[in-house]
Write a protein that holds these residues in place. Structure first.
Motif, PDB file in Angstrom:
ATOM      1  N   ARG A  78     -35.916 -42.601 -58.640  1.00  0.00           N
ATOM      2  CA  ARG A  78     -35.203 -43.081 -57.456  1.00  0.00           C
ATOM      3  C   ARG A  78     -33.972 -42.235 -57.141  1.00  0.00           C
ATOM      4  NH1 ARG A  78     -32.581 -49.151 -56.960  1.00  0.00           N
ATOM      5  NH2 ARG A  78     -31.841 -48.986 -54.803  1.00  0.00           N
TER       6      ARG A  78
ATOM      7  N   SER B  70     -34.918 -38.617 -56.168  1.00  0.00           N
ATOM      8  CA  SER B  70     -35.503 -38.569 -54.829  1.00  0.00           C
ATOM      9  C   SER B  70     -34.429 -38.640 -53.766  1.00  0.00           C
ATOM     10  CB  SER B  70     -36.493 -39.730 -54.646  1.00  0.00           C
ATOM     11  OG  SER B  70     -37.612 -39.586 -55.484  1.00  0.00           O
ATOM     12  N   ARG B  71     -33.462 -39.522 -53.963  1.00  0.00           N
ATOM     13  CA  ARG B  71     -32.363 -39.600 -52.998  1.00  0.00           C
ATOM     14  C   ARG B  71     -31.573 -38.304 -52.966  1.00  0.00           C
ATOM     15  NH1 ARG B  71     -29.725 -45.710 -53.321  1.00  0.00           N
ATOM     16  NH2 ARG B  71     -31.629 -46.826 -52.722  1.00  0.00           N
ATOM     17  N   ASN B  72     -31.318 -37.720 -54.126  1.00  0.00           N
ATOM     18  CA  ASN B  72     -30.580 -36.448 -54.156  1.00  0.00           C
ATOM     19  C   ASN B  72     -31.356 -35.342 -53.447  1.00  0.00           C
ATOM     20  OD1 ASN B  72     -28.343 -37.444 -55.508  1.00  0.00           O
ATOM     21  ND2 ASN B  72     -29.145 -36.955 -57.529  1.00  0.00           N
TER      22      ASN B  72
ATOM     23  N   VAL C  11     -33.363 -35.790 -50.867  1.00  0.00           N
ATOM     24  CA  VAL C  11     -33.184 -36.028 -49.430  1.00  0.00           C
ATOM     25  C   VAL C  11     -31.781 -35.627 -48.996  1.00  0.00           C
ATOM     26  CG1 VAL C  11     -33.175 -37.781 -47.609  1.00  0.00           C
ATOM     27  CG2 VAL C  11     -34.918 -37.850 -49.396  1.00  0.00           C
ATOM     28  N   TRP C  12     -30.762 -35.928 -49.828  1.00  0.00           N
ATOM     29  CA  TRP C  12     -29.388 -35.541 -49.467  1.00  0.00           C
ATOM     30  C   TRP C  12     -29.272 -34.019 -49.413  1.00  0.00           C
ATOM     31  CZ3 TRP C  12     -30.196 -39.905 -48.344  1.00  0.00           C
ATOM     32  CH2 TRP C  12     -29.892 -41.078 -49.015  1.00  0.00           C
TER      33      TRP C  12
ATOM     34  N   ALA D  27     -37.368 -38.155 -44.729  1.00  0.00           N
ATOM     35  CA  ALA D  27     -37.113 -39.381 -45.489  1.00  0.00           C
ATOM     36  C   ALA D  27     -38.392 -39.914 -46.110  1.00  0.00           C
ATOM     37  CB  ALA D  27     -36.475 -40.438 -44.584  1.00  0.00           C
TER      38      ALA D  27
ATOM     39  N   GLY E 254     -38.358 -38.698 -49.967  1.00  0.00           N
ATOM     40  CA  GLY E 254     -37.855 -39.906 -50.613  1.00  0.00           C
ATOM     41  C   GLY E 254     -38.970 -40.766 -51.178  1.00  0.00           C
TER      42      GLY E 254
ATOM     43  N   ASP F 174     -38.280 -47.044 -50.953  1.00  0.00           N
ATOM     44  CA  ASP F 174     -36.835 -46.903 -50.785  1.00  0.00           C
ATOM     45  C   ASP F 174     -36.479 -46.441 -49.372  1.00  0.00           C
ATOM     46  OD1 ASP F 174     -34.353 -47.192 -52.051  1.00  0.00           O
ATOM     47  OD2 ASP F 174     -34.201 -45.057 -52.492  1.00  0.00           O
TER      48      ASP F 174
ATOM     49  N   THR G 162     -32.923 -45.017 -47.919  1.00  0.00           N
ATOM     50  CA  THR G 162     -32.876 -43.583 -47.667  1.00  0.00           C
ATOM     51  C   THR G 162     -32.351 -43.293 -46.270  1.00  0.00           C
ATOM     52  OG1 THR G 162     -34.733 -43.198 -49.182  1.00  0.00           O
ATOM     53  CG2 THR G 162     -34.235 -41.462 -47.593  1.00  0.00           C
TER      54      THR G 162
ATOM     55  N   GLY H  48     -28.725 -43.984 -46.170  1.00  0.00           N
ATOM     56  CA  GLY H  48     -28.016 -42.905 -46.844  1.00  0.00           C
ATOM     57  C   GLY H  48     -27.871 -41.678 -45.959  1.00  0.00           C
TER      58      GLY H  48
ATOM     59  N   GLU I 110     -24.565 -39.603 -44.853  1.00  0.00           N
ATOM     60  CA  GLU I 110     -24.431 -38.155 -45.009  1.00  0.00           C
ATOM     61  C   GLU I 110     -23.997 -37.504 -43.699  1.00  0.00           C
ATOM     62  OE1 GLU I 110     -24.716 -36.270 -47.920  1.00  0.00           O
ATOM     63  OE2 GLU I 110     -24.578 -38.312 -48.679  1.00  0.00           O
TER      64      GLU I 110
END
Length: 314
Positions: free
Chosen positions: A120, A123-125, A127-128, A200, A204, A208, A212, A215, A219
């Motif tokens: 999790r 995956s978010r990192n 996308v960021w 996303a 991601g 989530d 996402t 988030g 960003e």
């Protein structure tokens, strides 16, 4: 390899593919990796965690100035910024190999494949990282519009259960979920908004998806020096109250704060405010729940449980 660099690379690869420059960029990245390998002092400087990131990037800037395309320079910068110092040298080889593979496979001429499954947080990192590459090229006016468009799309997903279920269904191919997004957004949003929303679901985790999207809103705000406060209120929040809340939250976070307000009558009264991991619940329903819990624990009031008995279900 570092998840944030993976996402950043995915965005830059799209731009390189559109320009037909993947093969050339791969050759330039391979040259950067070989240059570092061939000079021990340079390798030591780049891998030295005691040297500030800005200084390590400056060393490479001096060497690469005018010799590589801007996309390659951006990738090198990002690697030095997000990859642990001891792994930076290896990351240059990884970038060169990935871009070369993309060039060989004809990336950009077909629908993107799903990224490898990560945890999790990773995956978010990822996308960021993708968002960082997209947002850093936009003017401030576009950043504000992208932020607003992503927020509205996230609220559409939040309020539409069939849509949320479809975008969060990992058994649906990524291409199908991206087509759903493309149909919904169409030409009504900026290209950057479409790219971010599409990634996303590609980069991601399916389950989530809403977090996402939220988030990505944060960003976009962070890219223009702001923080986002997601506010749920029982009724409309007038401008004067928004101003007071924004000032108070700005003092708390040390940065300008933009309020994004959603109305939820079930809260009865008050507001819930979330900024990143900070959650403040000042709603009437929350206070009633706390009161009920207090009465249960203290053994008094209409919700009290008789001594020695378990509370009944419901």
């Amino acid at each position: 390899m570092n998840a944030a660099l993976q996402g950043y690379l995915a965005a830059v690869e799209e731009s390189l593919a559109e320009a037909g420059a993947l093969a050339d960029a791969a050759a330039e990245l391979r040259g950067v990796a070989e240059l570092v390998d061939a000079h021990t002092e340079l390798a030591l400087a780049i891998n030295d965690g005691s040297v500030p990131v800005s200084a390590r990037r400056a060393v490479l800037d001096d060497l690469l100035d005018g010799k590589v395309r801007p996309e390659v320079r951006r990738l090198v910068h990002q690697a030095v910024t997000v990859v642990p110092p001891a792994e930076v040298q290896a990351s240059f080889h990884w970038l060169a190999a990935r871009v070369a593979a993309a060039a060989a496979s004809g990336a950009g001429t077909r629908l993107p494949e799903e990224e490898p499954i990560l945890g999790r947080l990773a995956s978010r990192n990822r996308v960021w990282g993708y968002a960082a590459a997209v947002l850093e090229t936009l003017p401030t006016a576009d950043l504000e519009e992208v932020e607003d468009q992503l927020f509205r799309f996230a609220r559409t997903v939040e309020g539409n259960r069939p849509l949320r279920r479809a975008l969060g269904d990992r058994d649906l191919p990524v291409a199908v979920r991206q087509e759903v997004i493309a149909d919904l957004l169409g030409d009504r949003v900026l290209p950057a908004t479409r790219r971010l929303a599409a990634y996303a679901v590609r980069g991601g985790r399916a389950r989530d998806i809403l977090a996402t999207l939220d988030g990505l809103v944060e960003e976009a705000a962070r890219a223009r020096g702001w923080r986002v406060a997601r506010v749920k209120a029982a009724d409309e929040v007038d401008e004067a109250r928004r101003g007071r809340m924004g000032e108070a939250l700005g003092r708390l976070t040390g940065a300008p704060v933009e309020l994004q307000v959603a109305i939820d009558p079930q809260l009865l009264g008050g507001v819930v405010v979330q900024i990143g991991d900070l959650l403040v619940d000042g709603t009437t329903r929350h206070r009633l729940d706390e009161l009920r819990e207090h009465l249960l624990v203290s053994g008094t009031g209409p919700y009290a449980t008789p001594q020695g008995r378990e509370p009944a279900d419901g």
